[in-house]
Write a protein that holds these residues in place. Structure first.
Motif, short mmCIF file in Angstrom:
data_model
loop_
_atom_site.label_atom_id
_atom_site.label_comp_id
_atom_site.label_asym_id
_atom_site.label_seq_id
_atom_site.Cartn_x
_atom_site.Cartn_y
_atom_site.Cartn_z
N LYS A 28 1.07 -1.15 0.09
CA LYS A 28 0.08 -0.06 0.26
C LYS A 28 0.85 1.28 -0.06
O LYS A 28 1.92 1.26 0.84
N ASN A 30 1.62 5.58 -0.27
CA ASN A 30 0.84 6.82 -0.21
C ASN A 30 0.75 7.38 -1.70
O ASN A 30 1.67 7.53 -2.51
N ASP A 35 5.62 6.80 -1.27
CA ASP A 35 6.29 5.97 -0.06
C ASP A 35 5.42 4.88 0.27
O ASP A 35 4.27 4.75 0.20
N ILE A 37 3.66 2.60 2.77
CA ILE A 37 2.67 2.77 3.90
C ILE A 37 2.96 1.45 4.67
O ILE A 37 3.05 1.33 5.69
N GLU A 38 2.49 0.35 3.90
CA GLU A 38 2.17 -0.89 4.47
C GLU A 38 2.67 -1.93 3.49
O GLU A 38 2.42 -2.04 2.01
#
Length: 81
Positions: A28, A30, A35, A37-38
């Protein structure tokens, strides 16, 4: 991979290939910055994230550089036997 291949593009190569093994990594990002996220586990994907269902392997012709699914090279070899 114990099946003969034939490149569907150059139609001459039967022996020089690169086997590309695909490893799936669901992430996941941004949306503004890109970037990470997860990093998601395949077993716990949320309802809006479709699991990868593509081929495990791709094949690249060692002569002309064509990259396709393995089945494409197998089928071309079967047609030209």
């Amino acid at each position: 991979m114990s099946t003969p291949y034939l490149c569907p593009n150059c139609k001459t190569n039967r022996s020089r290939f690169n086997i590309i093994e695909q490893h799936v990594k669901s992430v996941k990002l941004n949306p503004q910055t890109g970037d990470l996220i997860e990093e998601l586990e395949q077993a716990s994907l949320d309802p809006f994230h479709v699991a990868y269902n593509g081929p495990q392997y791709k094949v690249q012709c060692g002569v002309c550089g064509l990259i396709e699914e393995e089945l494409t090279f197998i089928k071309r070899a079967q047609l030209k036997q």
